[in-house]
Design a protein around this motif. Structure first.
Motif, PDB file in Angstrom:
ATOM      1  N   ASP A 199      44.207  37.706  44.413  1.00 56.46           N
ATOM      2  CA  ASP A 199      44.742  38.621  43.404  1.00 56.46           C
ATOM      3  C   ASP A 199      43.895  38.589  42.140  1.00 56.46           C
ATOM      4  O   ASP A 199      43.730  39.621  41.455  1.00 56.46           O
ATOM      5  CB  ASP A 199      46.191  38.247  43.066  1.00 56.46           C
ATOM      6  N   ALA A 200      43.352  37.414  41.824  1.00 56.62           N
ATOM      7  CA  ALA A 200      42.511  37.289  40.626  1.00 56.62           C
ATOM      8  C   ALA A 200      41.244  38.128  40.772  1.00 56.62           C
ATOM      9  O   ALA A 200      40.800  38.771  39.801  1.00 56.62           O
ATOM     10  CB  ALA A 200      42.152  35.821  40.394  1.00 56.62           C
ATOM     11  N   ALA A 245      42.232  41.768  40.290  1.00 59.74           N
ATOM     12  CA  ALA A 245      42.470  42.055  38.880  1.00 59.74           C
ATOM     13  C   ALA A 245      41.155  42.090  38.108  1.00 59.74           C
ATOM     14  O   ALA A 245      40.969  42.916  37.206  1.00 59.74           O
ATOM     15  CB  ALA A 245      43.406  41.002  38.286  1.00 59.74           C
ATOM     16  N   ARG A 249      39.460  45.469  38.674  1.00 63.37           N
ATOM     17  CA  ARG A 249      40.098  46.542  37.897  1.00 63.37           C
ATOM     18  C   ARG A 249      39.749  46.427  36.414  1.00 63.37           C
ATOM     19  O   ARG A 249      39.542  47.443  35.730  1.00 63.37           O
ATOM     20  CB  ARG A 249      41.614  46.495  38.095  1.00 63.37           C
ATOM     21  N   ASP A 250      39.683  45.208  35.910  1.00 60.30           N
ATOM     22  CA  ASP A 250      39.349  45.006  34.505  1.00 60.30           C
ATOM     23  C   ASP A 250      37.926  45.462  34.213  1.00 60.30           C
ATOM     24  O   ASP A 250      37.661  46.149  33.206  1.00 60.30           O
ATOM     25  CB  ASP A 250      39.511  43.528  34.136  1.00 60.30           C
ATOM     26  N   ARG A 274      39.930  52.216  40.722  1.00 58.18           N
ATOM     27  CA  ARG A 274      40.715  51.308  39.885  1.00 58.18           C
ATOM     28  C   ARG A 274      42.217  51.479  40.105  1.00 58.18           C
ATOM     29  O   ARG A 274      42.955  50.489  40.234  1.00 58.18           O
ATOM     30  CB  ARG A 274      40.383  51.566  38.406  1.00 58.18           C
ATOM     31  N   ASP A 275      42.700  52.718  40.190  1.00 58.02           N
ATOM     32  CA  ASP A 275      44.153  52.951  40.158  1.00 58.02           C
ATOM     33  C   ASP A 275      44.734  53.540  41.442  1.00 58.02           C
ATOM     34  O   ASP A 275      45.958  53.518  41.621  1.00 58.02           O
ATOM     35  CB  ASP A 275      44.496  53.904  39.003  1.00 58.02           C
TER      36      ASP A 275
END
Length: 381
Positions: free
Chosen positions: A13-14, A17, A20-21, A54-55
């Motif tokens: 998950d990291a 994330a 995406r960041d 990203r989304d």
């Protein structure tokens, strides 16, 4: 180390994330007003594709699709080899090796798998420096070495005789297998082979209309489309910083090739292969950090090829060289394959041309490719 270990993709998950960041914090360049694809990937297109990555893109769904197939890792010559091994329900099925190219991965064959497992046991490796086969050191751009490792993989799986198929870099590996292990390879099938890109332009005299189109495409590629290869073949480390640090640079680097090399009727990359498939492939490069190592593999491959060609005239070729296995070529609409240039000795026993598809045939036209593979190898049983 001859053991074969089970493998399962599990991106943290990291890491998701973090991707995406990075995408959200992209520092966009200035674009020349009115510029289109002739200068590279247009800014508005890449911004929109990045926003979807990203989304909108669901990596977990892509990961689950990959994990639905049995995966393993084995170590050959100090190099970890990741591979999918999908066995047919038919115990007498023919073992078939499927080898990807650049900028591709095992993702390329996801739509092909269900079309082939009625007749074949499938072995689909991630080449060294690609995907989940992290590069252990230099020397894996030498396709003779790669072919030797893949042959060892097939031995460990109990496949002493097998068929082989590939495109791009994978076609090179398949060709090396046919040279090194002609007694083990039942036959070879490759898609989209083209003349050496740093060689002379293709002559148009004496060509058919279809061949002239492909020759002109090859000549245009030599003049205007070879920048990516010149950079990877000479300065892979300089390029590596951008590919390892910026997911948008990696996306642009790969998406450009999916636009230029796919079916000419497709206006955008996702018109040819589907947006989620494209992003699954790019994500695999990002999470494994292999955009950079794949560039080094291509650099070493080009150096090895130049050395081989420079010494070819000095080689003493044995008149008793083993007869190569039967070979087939599939040519798709975006390819620049010209028969007398890629098969000067006339050894190809099956040459098929299609009016759609392109460089990524397993992604673009899996039904056409699967049918051609089946028909060819059926003649060898």
């Amino acid at each position: 180390m001859t053991d074969i270990r089970p493998f399962r993709i599990d991106i943290s998950d990291a890491d998701l994330a973090g991707l995406r960041d990075r995408l959200a914090r992209t520092r966009w360049p200035v674009e020349v007003a009115g510029a289109g694809w002739e200068r590279g990937v247009p800014l508005p297109y890449l911004k929109e594709l990045t926003e979807y990555w990203r989304d909108g893109f669901d990596w977990r769904a892509a990961e689950a699709e990959l994990n639905a197939h049995p995966q393993f890792v084995t170590t050959v010559d100090g190099q970890d080899l990741h591979f999918l091994h999908v066995r047919s329900a038919n115990p007498d099925a023919t073992p078939l090796l499927l080898v990807h190219g650049w900028p591709s991965s095992v993702v390329e064959f996801l739509d092909l798998i269900p079309l082939l497992t009625d007749e074949f046991h499938l072995v689909i490796p991630s080449l060294p420096g690609f995907g989940f086969s992290p590069l252990s050191g230099p020397g894996w751009g030498n396709l003779f070495r790669v072919a030797g490792a893949v042959a060892e993989l097939m031995s460990r799986l109990g496949y002493e005789r097998f068929a082989a198929q590939g495109g791009d870099l994978g076609a090179g590996v398949v060709g090396m297998l046919a040279m090194l292990h002609p007694g083990r390879v039942i036959g070879t099938h490759v898609n989209g082979p083209s003349p050496y890109p740093f060689g002379p332009p293709a002559e148009l005299d004496g060509l058919s209309d279809a061949e002239k189109v492909r020759a002109e495409r090859f000549n245009t590629f030599r003049e205007d489309g070879i920048g990516y290869l010149a950079l990877q073949a000479t300065r892979p480390q300089t390029l590596a910083y951008g590919l390892a640090d910026s997911p948008v640079e990696l996306l642009a680097w790969i998406a450009e090739k999916f636009r230029e090399w796919t079916d000419p009727a497709a206006e955008l990359p996702e018109d040819a292969v589907g947006r989620d498939r494209l992003l699954t492939n790019v994500s695999l490069y990002w999470f494994t950090g292999t955009g950079a190592t794949a560039a080094h593999v291509l650099y070493e491959g080009m150096q090895a090829y130049k050395q081989f060609m420079a010494s070819a005239g000095e080689q003493e070729w044995s008149a008793e060289a083993p007869t190569p296995p039967p070979g087939a070529v599939a040519v798709f609409a975006a390819d620049s394959s010209i028969r007398h240039l890629v098969d000067p000795m006339g050894t190809v026993v099956r040459w098929t041309e299609f009016d759609r598809g392109g460089h990524f045939a397993a992604l673009e036209a899996p039904a056409l490719l699967a049918a051609d593979v089946k028909e060819f190898f059926a003649t060898l049983r």
